[in-house]
Write an enzyme that holds these catalytic residues in place. Sequence first.
Site: not given
Length: 256
Positions: A9, A40-41, A69, A149, A176
């Site tokens: 991520d 996605e972040n 997200h 995920h 993460h």
Amino acid sequence: MKRLLFIGDVVGKAGCEFLAEKLSGIKHDNNIDITIVNGENSAQGNGITHASADMLIRAGADIITTGNHAFRRKEAMDIFEEEYMVRPANYPEGGCVGSGYRILDMGAYSVAVINLMGTALMEPLDNPFTKIDEILEDIDTPNIFVDFHAEATSEKKAMGHYLTSRVSGVFGTHTHVQTADECILGGHTAYITDVGMVGPEHSCLGVEVEPVINMFRFRMPVRFLEASGKCIICGTITQFDEKSGKSHKMERIFIR
């Protein structure tokens, strides 16, 4: 043999910029053929935008996967129509934009990249185990890599074992924090519970430390802000036979 790089991520502007600075060298030094990045972040404040996706593609990503997200930025929903974008396949069909998997045509061979999201301690999406069975019926390449995920390590482990010898690799994302359990399951499937992240190392999962501490201390709403400081890059390199889809070696990378 081919070599696939999976990057965990990417968090915010700092993560995008650090990846853009380092990715070309990583690919060159490790003879990488395919690069997958979870983005996605990647936008500031999380989610993904046209600008952050463009940074990842320009940095060297072939495919961008996402997660919970994925649809945080309404102004960028159309980005999921791009051939390089993947959203979790187990979002309900009908009203959801984009695709849950993409096929990369590499000329002499092809690679399928599937994105799934866990449901333990997360949003109540369709069953990811049922969904992956449906998808695998439609894919005719042996080279299949899955970004799972998910929050729960038990759900990730279960998926890895469920897909042993059925896919080339299962990469856990979302938490993460890079885990040290990389392995080849059943002599075929590369697996790791979490690939890790790209972003400021002195942080709580990429955001400033103090607001996170206050959230846990006082149980009050806080505003998360992207952390600053020196960054890290977490990822994995998987060596696989493109004719059989069998993975032979997986190694972690952690770059400060």
